[in-house]
Design an enzyme around this catalytic site. Structure first.
Site, mmCIF file in Angstrom:
data_model
loop_
_atom_site.group_PDB
_atom_site.id
_atom_site.type_symbol
_atom_site.label_atom_id
_atom_site.label_comp_id
_atom_site.label_asym_id
_atom_site.label_seq_id
_atom_site.Cartn_x
_atom_site.Cartn_y
_atom_site.Cartn_z
ATOM 1 N N ARG A 124 0.806 -1.235 0.000
ATOM 2 C CA ARG A 124 0.000 0.000 0.000
ATOM 3 C C ARG A 124 0.832 1.275 0.000
ATOM 4 O O ARG A 124 0.351 2.343 0.343
ATOM 5 C CB ARG A 124 -0.981 0.037 1.167
ATOM 6 C CG ARG A 124 -1.988 -1.083 1.102
ATOM 7 C CD ARG A 124 -3.305 -0.691 1.710
ATOM 8 N NE ARG A 124 -4.291 -1.700 1.417
ATOM 9 C CZ ARG A 124 -4.411 -2.836 2.097
ATOM 10 N NH1 ARG A 124 -3.626 -3.058 3.131
ATOM 11 N NH2 ARG A 124 -5.304 -3.712 1.757
ATOM 12 N N LYS A 146 4.171 11.633 -11.190
ATOM 13 C CA LYS A 146 3.447 10.673 -12.032
ATOM 14 C C LYS A 146 4.248 9.385 -12.110
ATOM 15 O O LYS A 146 5.460 9.413 -12.294
ATOM 16 C CB LYS A 146 3.285 11.224 -13.449
ATOM 17 C CG LYS A 146 2.138 12.190 -13.603
ATOM 18 C CD LYS A 146 1.902 12.449 -15.083
ATOM 19 C CE LYS A 146 0.803 13.465 -15.287
ATOM 20 N NZ LYS A 146 0.604 13.785 -16.703
ATOM 21 N N GLU A 188 12.049 18.595 -24.304
ATOM 22 C CA GLU A 188 11.165 18.994 -23.191
ATOM 23 C C GLU A 188 11.603 20.348 -22.612
ATOM 24 O O GLU A 188 10.783 21.134 -22.161
ATOM 25 C CB GLU A 188 11.150 17.941 -22.080
ATOM 26 C CG GLU A 188 10.621 16.578 -22.491
ATOM 27 C CD GLU A 188 9.104 16.502 -22.697
ATOM 28 O OE1 GLU A 188 8.366 17.438 -22.312
ATOM 29 O OE2 GLU A 188 8.662 15.481 -23.258
ATOM 30 N N LYS A 231 8.413 23.309 -14.337
ATOM 31 C CA LYS A 231 7.615 22.099 -14.140
ATOM 32 C C LYS A 231 7.028 22.088 -12.727
ATOM 33 O O LYS A 231 5.858 21.799 -12.519
ATOM 34 C CB LYS A 231 8.504 20.871 -14.385
ATOM 35 C CG LYS A 231 7.832 19.538 -14.141
ATOM 36 C CD LYS A 231 7.305 18.885 -15.401
ATOM 37 C CE LYS A 231 6.299 17.797 -15.106
ATOM 38 N NZ LYS A 231 6.725 16.451 -15.354
ATOM 39 N N GLU A 241 -3.554 17.236 -13.059
ATOM 40 C CA GLU A 241 -3.894 17.565 -14.439
ATOM 41 C C GLU A 241 -5.377 17.808 -14.693
ATOM 42 O O GLU A 241 -5.966 17.248 -15.593
ATOM 43 C CB GLU A 241 -3.368 16.463 -15.373
ATOM 44 C CG GLU A 241 -3.172 16.979 -16.778
ATOM 45 C CD GLU A 241 -2.373 16.039 -17.651
ATOM 46 O OE1 GLU A 241 -1.441 15.412 -17.141
ATOM 47 O OE2 GLU A 241 -2.697 15.957 -18.835
ATOM 48 N N ARG A 245 -1.943 21.932 -15.713
ATOM 49 C CA ARG A 245 -0.902 20.953 -16.070
ATOM 50 C C ARG A 245 -1.013 20.508 -17.523
ATOM 51 O O ARG A 245 -0.041 20.052 -18.120
ATOM 52 C CB ARG A 245 -0.953 19.749 -15.099
ATOM 53 C CG ARG A 245 0.264 18.838 -15.192
ATOM 54 C CD ARG A 245 0.391 17.885 -14.008
ATOM 55 N NE ARG A 245 1.547 17.003 -14.187
ATOM 56 C CZ ARG A 245 2.063 16.234 -13.240
ATOM 57 N NH1 ARG A 245 1.547 16.224 -12.041
ATOM 58 N NH2 ARG A 245 3.096 15.460 -13.488
ATOM 59 N N ASN A 249 1.334 19.458 -22.017
ATOM 60 C CA ASN A 249 1.118 18.562 -23.152
ATOM 61 C C ASN A 249 1.352 19.243 -24.496
ATOM 62 O O ASN A 249 1.048 18.683 -25.537
ATOM 63 C CB ASN A 249 -0.305 18.005 -23.132
ATOM 64 C CG ASN A 249 -0.453 16.960 -22.057
ATOM 65 O OD1 ASN A 249 0.482 16.202 -21.787
ATOM 66 N ND2 ASN A 249 -1.595 16.945 -21.412
ATOM 67 N N HIS A 252 2.396 17.314 -27.445
ATOM 68 C CA HIS A 252 2.266 15.902 -27.091
ATOM 69 C C HIS A 252 1.051 15.214 -27.708
ATOM 70 O O HIS A 252 1.047 14.002 -27.852
ATOM 71 C CB HIS A 252 2.223 15.727 -25.568
ATOM 72 C CG HIS A 252 3.589 15.805 -24.945
ATOM 73 N ND1 HIS A 252 4.376 16.921 -25.031
ATOM 74 C CD2 HIS A 252 4.313 14.900 -24.236
ATOM 75 C CE1 HIS A 252 5.522 16.700 -24.391
ATOM 76 N NE2 HIS A 252 5.505 15.482 -23.897
ATOM 77 N N HIS A 256 2.499 12.034 -29.173
ATOM 78 C CA HIS A 256 2.164 10.677 -28.713
ATOM 79 C C HIS A 256 1.645 9.820 -29.867
ATOM 80 O O HIS A 256 1.958 8.624 -29.964
ATOM 81 C CB HIS A 256 1.098 10.732 -27.616
ATOM 82 C CG HIS A 256 1.652 11.135 -26.274
ATOM 83 N ND1 HIS A 256 0.915 11.844 -25.351
ATOM 84 C CD2 HIS A 256 2.855 10.924 -25.707
ATOM 85 C CE1 HIS A 256 1.654 12.050 -24.270
ATOM 86 N NE2 HIS A 256 2.839 11.508 -24.462
ATOM 87 N N HIS A 268 10.799 9.725 -27.880
ATOM 88 C CA HIS A 268 9.772 10.638 -27.375
ATOM 89 C C HIS A 268 10.071 12.104 -27.747
ATOM 90 O O HIS A 268 9.206 12.822 -28.255
ATOM 91 C CB HIS A 268 9.673 10.482 -25.855
ATOM 92 C CG HIS A 268 8.648 11.378 -25.225
ATOM 93 N ND1 HIS A 268 7.296 11.207 -25.420
ATOM 94 C CD2 HIS A 268 8.781 12.462 -24.424
ATOM 95 C CE1 HIS A 268 6.639 12.142 -24.749
ATOM 96 N NE2 HIS A 268 7.528 12.928 -24.136
HETATM 97 ZN ZN ZN Z 1 7.084 14.490 -22.860
#
Ligand code: ZN
Ligand code: ADP
Length: 363
Positions: A124, A146, A188, A231, A241, A245, A249, A252, A256, A268
């Site tokens: 947990r 994340k 980034e 960030k 998000e 946030r 993206n 992205h 993606h 990426h």
């Molecule tokens: Zn990224």
């Protein structure tokens, strides 16, 4: 050594320091020892990072009198699966880990995301500390809490939010990083500059030529620190998000889709660079962004050696279909982060498919 605090929801228990510097490992381990966050630590890394840095890092921990064992996972995005997460949890159990144990992620984004994920669910939840070793992980995935693993159909589909106890970003790890991996991180950094910091954009324009693994780390240092602070600022306001946030993206939505369409054979950062070029062109095309600002930002990506066009063999139909399946989609609305000026992003929900197609094909 720079340091700043990330405060999530103003809860002291979920706040942590991010330390950034060169050759800071001795001090990092001293801070870990003083933090007294766990009785026993497991240093989770991958086989590449282990071969390059594992023994040295383990030595520092042992010299400080900490109880530590190393576990090296297979390297690469393909290892970022539930299967690896379960195998890691079983290995931890086998080696006697319990609720008083802590995990230390030493590696790139894959190691960080996977270790954070297992830390968030093992018994947990146990504590986790990040020592990111790729530029991408240093400026991006190590901050914000994340975690996750991929499913065959899409990246990062299973995950949690789990804030670490501390992040130690040591730029000297970048000396061994392959140039292609370094470029991934630059994408980034450029994203953060474009969406939030025109002054950083200027610095990057001036220094683009020396931004490489064997470049001057003194030049890179303030750039990494600034990107981490951007960030941090965004994540503090919107950890999960719901709103702000989303501007992270930028590039992205398309990025993606390009990555997925290429079967993840495109890194990426490169995919995001193409996505940013498209978002900049879209912003200009829809009348939000002056053409000079579009050209300037796209020029910066090119200076860094990042791609700005879709690979010729890639079909726009395939990429558009992938975008329709984006995890961040709400109902049928695909959020596109666009730009009014450098430092002035906004989220646009209503771009038609035909406009996106036109931009992609004209890039
Ligand atoms: Zn990224
Ligand atoms: P990212 O941080 O880009 O998400 P990964 O965790 O997949 O990505 O790391 C990219 C690759 O770089 C992996 O093969 C990893 O083993 C390797 N790597 C990570 N850190 C270093 C380093 N400091 N020196 C050399 N290789 C590294």
């Amino acid at each position: 050594m720079n340091r700043f605090k990330v405060s999530i929801e103003k809860k002291v228990s979920r706040s942590y320091e991010v330390y950034i510097g060169q050759d800071i490992l001795d001090r990092a381990v001293l801070i870990i020892a003083k933090g007294n966050w766990a009785k026993k630590y497991f240093l989770i890394t991958d086989t590449n990072v282990s071969a390059l840095h594992g023994p040295r890092v383990m030595d520092i921990f042992k010299k400080m009198g900490l109880s530590v064992e190393e576990i090296a996972l297979p390297a690469g995005e393909r290892a970022k699966t539930m299967t690896t997460a379960v195998a890691l949890a079983e290995e931890l159990l086998h080696r006697g880990a319990d609720r008083t144990s802590g995990l230390i992620a030493l590696g790139g984004g894959v190691v960080g995301d996977l270790t954070g994920f297992v830390a968030s669910i093992f018994m947990r939840g146990i504590h986790c500390i990040h020592i990111p070793t790729t530029l991408l992980a240093q400026v991006d995935s190590s901050i914000g809490g994340k975690t996750g693993v991929d499913l065959p159909a899409a990246k990062n589909m299973l995950g949690t939010f789990h804030q670490p106890k501390a992040v130690f970003t040591d730029l000297s790890f970048l000396r061994t990083l392959p140039g292609e991996e370094f470029k991934n991180g630059l994408a980034e950094i450029m994203k953060c500059a474009i969406i939030d910091d025109p002054a950083l954009l200027e610095i990057l324009e001036a220094k683009a030529a020396v931004l490489k693994p064997d470049g001057d780390l003194d030049v890179l240092m303030p750039i990494v620190a600034r990107t981490c602070e951007i960030k941090k600022k965004i994540v503090e306001i919107d950890e999960q998000e719901h709103g702000l946030r989303r501007i992270l993206n930028f590039g992205h939505t398309l990025g993606h889709a390009i990555e997925a369409e290429a079967g993840y054979a495109i890194p990426h950062g490169e995919a995001v660079s193409i996505g940013m070029a498209a978002a900049l062109s879209l912003s200009e095309r829809l009348g939000h962004l002056p053409a000079a600002d579009r050209d300037r930002s796209i020029g910066l990506l090119q200076k860094a050696g990042l791609p700005i066009r879709m690979p010729e063999v890639m079909s726009s139909d395939g990429v558009l279909a992938r975008m329709g399946r984006d995890k961040k989609k709400e109902g049928n609305i695909l959020h596109f982060v666009l730009l009014k000026r450098p430092g002035m992003p906004f989220v646009n929900g209503g771009v038609s498919e035909s406009t996106i197609r036109e931009i992609m094909e004209r890039l």
